[in-house]
Design an enzyme around this catalytic site. Structure first.
Site, short mmCIF file in Angstrom:
data_model
loop_
_atom_site.label_atom_id
_atom_site.label_comp_id
_atom_site.label_asym_id
_atom_site.label_seq_id
_atom_site.Cartn_x
_atom_site.Cartn_y
_atom_site.Cartn_z
CD GLU A 62 -1.51 -2.36 1.85
OE1 GLU A 62 -2.36 -3.22 2.16
OE2 GLU A 62 -0.28 -2.53 2.04
N PRO A 265 10.80 -15.31 -0.02
CG PRO A 265 11.57 -15.69 2.15
CD PRO A 265 12.03 -15.64 0.72
NE ARG A 266 4.13 -9.33 1.06
CZ ARG A 266 4.54 -8.35 1.87
NH1 ARG A 266 5.72 -8.44 2.48
NH2 ARG A 266 3.78 -7.30 2.08
N GLY A 307 14.27 -5.25 0.33
CA GLY A 307 14.62 -4.19 -0.59
C GLY A 307 15.47 -4.61 -1.77
CD GLU A 308 19.70 -7.45 -1.64
OE1 GLU A 308 20.77 -6.98 -2.07
OE2 GLU A 308 19.60 -8.57 -1.09
CG ASN A 332 1.25 -5.31 -7.76
OD1 ASN A 332 1.07 -5.56 -8.94
ND2 ASN A 332 1.42 -4.08 -7.32
N PRO A 333 1.80 -8.38 -9.63
CG PRO A 333 0.66 -9.05 -11.57
CD PRO A 333 0.43 -8.50 -10.17
CD GLU A 335 7.61 -3.47 -7.21
OE1 GLU A 335 8.09 -4.52 -6.74
OE2 GLU A 335 7.64 -2.38 -6.62
#
Length: 425
Positions: A62, A265-266, A307-308, A332-333, A335
């Site tokens: 978000e 992993p998320r 962040g990678e 979300n795809p 990116e």
């Protein structure tokens, strides 16, 4: 007693328990001990002078969706406060927010903490992402005359049904939203049903989010470590999916012995658990947080850092998006599509139906229903690099065409900011 009044009394009465609760969350890695005061509404930096725009997103996805709006408000001379509620979102925002914007944690929704927060920051407008509405905060904004806008607004059918069980509370909360800019017509209809008085379709901000960055030196080292090996990545995986990813790896590796499978992993704290699953299958495994770049003898590489993703998406041509083989609604795809990756996903993508449908129609994404289908799809694309690149190019074109929501949202919000300025608030 009306539900919202009961909620306010309960949150007031439970305020003394906030400290122990947050300290417990620190032990779980879910709070930043150095910034715990922010959760009590205590600012940890000075308020900049002049007009302050406040934007809030619950967690990583978000808040990242708000970045295009942040950029546009800064271009108009505003200072921007961005709040969120998770450690991962704070870490990423601190790295990606432009000059003129800064991050604080959202205070807990207790009246004392909310009042302390608003009394200090005095925002000209509050712009919340999706449907992150806390009753005490909403009431306090209304009492102060601060316009409240929902941008990129989305509420699932299940959430709308849950709110529908408490119609009085729903009308009170959603009725306090000055402007609701829904992602699409279906979401707009649900917000109207919940009592939002002014609803428009504003589009999806996530199409406008810039691709995640990657450190050039780290990217070069990572690509060098992979070399010419065939590689694919499963990104934002959740519980119950990693076993299927590993099963797919084992099947593909029978025909592609040099295969490298990257798992992101998320929740990065699950990295060690995934490594143990791989080891139990007799696979050589490495953790990025512990072992650095993948070595030639590593079959499964767990990227358990924050962040990678920009590095992964720029190094790997095939991306499976997680939370979709499990019944989670998908991830979300946009990116990976922006960076030219061929996208694979499971059947559960209810949270992102529009973008998956658009990618599927352009043959930029493909659905797989289980580990065996995933293995076949990955092996097919690895065997046909031209097809993989065509999928990637098609995906980049799709998300480019669907962008532009941030311009319309800024235009819709400007009158509210101007009214605040006229009234001198």
């Amino acid at each position: 007693m009306p539900l919202l009044k009961l909620y306010r009394l309960a949150t007031h009465a439970l305020t003394p328990l906030a400290g122990p609760l947050l300290n417990w969350r620190v032990t779980q890695g879910r709070e930043d001990p150095a910034r715990l005061d922010e959760r009590f509404g205590v600012a940890t930096r000075e308020r900049p002078p002049g007009r302050l725009i406040w934007m809030h997103g619950a967690s990583l996805g978000e808040t990242l969706a708000l970045l295009p709006l942040v950029e546009r408000f800064i271009q108009r001379g505003a200072e921007v406060l961005v709040t969120s509620g998770t450690v991962a979102s704070a870490q990423l925002l601190c790295a990606r927010l432009p000059a003129g914007a800064f991050h604080q944690y959202m205070p807990l929704d207790a009246p004392a903490f909310v009042d302390r927060f608003l009394d200090y920051w005095r925002p000209a407008i509050a712009i919340f992402a999706e449907s992150e509405l806390w009753p005490n905060m909403v009431a306090a904004l209304r009492a102060r005359g601060v316009p409240l806008v929902l941008a990129n607004a989305r509420v699932s059918r299940q959430s709308a049904e849950r709110w529908g069980r408490f119609p009085g509370a729903a009308r009170k909360i959603f009725g306090a939203v000055d402007l609701c800019l829904a992602q699409d017509a279906d979401n707009a209809a649900r917000f109207i049903g919940l009592g939002a008085p002014y609803v428009r379709v504003g589009g999806n901000l996530k199409y406008d989010v810039p691709p995640p960055p990657a450190d050039p030196a780290a990217l070069s080292a990572f690509k060098g470590a992979i070399g010419a090996r065939p590689v694919w990545a499963a990104v934002s995986t959740h519980d119950g999916e990693d076993e299927q990813i590993l099963d797919a790896h084992a099947e593909i590796a029978q025909q592609v012995p040099a295969l490298l499978t990257v798992i992101v992993p998320r929740h990065r704290e699950r990295g060690a658990e995934i490594a143990m699953l791989a080891q139990a299958r007799g696979l050589s495994v490495a953790l990025r947080s512990r072992d650095g770049d993948p070595q030639p003898d590593v079959a499964v590489y767990v990227a358990d850092t924050v962040g990678e993703l920009g590095l992964i998406f720029r190094s790997v041509g095939i991306i499976f998006m997680g939370k979709s083989l499990a019944a989670g609604g998908g991830q979300n795809p946009i990116e990976p599509a922006k960076l030219g990756c061929a996208v694979l996903h499971g059947p559960s993508v209810d949270n992102f139906l529009e973008v998956y449908a658009a990618l599927g129609a352009a043959k930029a994404a493909a659905r797989v229903n289980d580990a065996r289908a995933l293995a076949r799809a990955v092996h097919y694309l690895l065997s046909d690099p031209k097809r993989m690149r065509r999928m990637g190019r098609a995906g980049a074109e799709v998300v480019e065409k669907l962008g532009g929501a941030s311009r319309g949202i800024i235009d819709a919000v400007e009158p509210y900011i101007a009214q605040v300025a006229i009234e001198g608030r």
